[in-house]
Design an enzyme around this catalytic site. Structure first.
Site, short mmCIF file in Angstrom:
data_model
loop_
_atom_site.label_atom_id
_atom_site.label_comp_id
_atom_site.label_asym_id
_atom_site.label_seq_id
_atom_site.Cartn_x
_atom_site.Cartn_y
_atom_site.Cartn_z
N ALA A 67 0.84 -1.20 0.00
CA ALA A 67 0.00 0.00 0.00
C ALA A 67 0.87 1.24 0.00
O ALA A 67 2.01 1.22 0.45
CB ALA A 67 -0.91 0.02 1.22
N CYS A 68 0.33 2.32 -0.52
CA CYS A 68 0.94 3.63 -0.43
C CYS A 68 -0.09 4.56 0.22
O CYS A 68 -1.13 4.10 0.68
CB CYS A 68 1.40 4.14 -1.79
SG CYS A 68 0.08 4.29 -3.01
N GLN A 69 0.18 5.83 0.22
CA GLN A 69 -0.71 6.76 0.92
C GLN A 69 -2.16 6.66 0.45
O GLN A 69 -3.08 6.57 1.25
CB GLN A 69 -0.21 8.19 0.76
CG GLN A 69 -0.99 9.19 1.59
CD GLN A 69 -0.39 10.57 1.51
OE1 GLN A 69 0.58 10.81 0.81
NE2 GLN A 69 -0.97 11.50 2.22
#
Length: 88
Positions: free
Chosen positions: A12-14
């Protein structure tokens, strides 16, 4: 991602779109997906596109990745058919 000993794993990223999509796109390239299929999936889930992400995926060198001899059960590599496989 290909080492089952590291599970559970969260990618995941932001916002969970572009950087995550880039990682998944590179994984799809290792699985020998066509670039058009990779970009279609990326566009579907990212809700847009970033040229730099697509360029990174396109230029990603899968030869530099060591796939373990026993990859996770979900990891499947698509058969790569060449032009000659239809005639010979």
């Amino acid at each position: 991602m290909l080492d089952g000993r590291q599970y559970p794993l969260l990618v995941a990223c932001q916002l969970g779109r572009h950087k995550t999509g880039m990682v998944v796109g590179c994984l799809r390239k290792i699985q020998r997906w066509s670039l058009s299929s990779i970009f279609l999936e990326y566009h579907r889930y990212a809700g847009g596109t970033r040229l730099q992400i697509e360029q990174f995926i396109e230029l990603f060198d899968t030869d530099l990745v060591n796939v373990p001899t026993t990859p996770p059960p979900w990891f499947k590599v698509r058969a790569c058919l060449s032009f000659f496989s239809f005639f010979f």
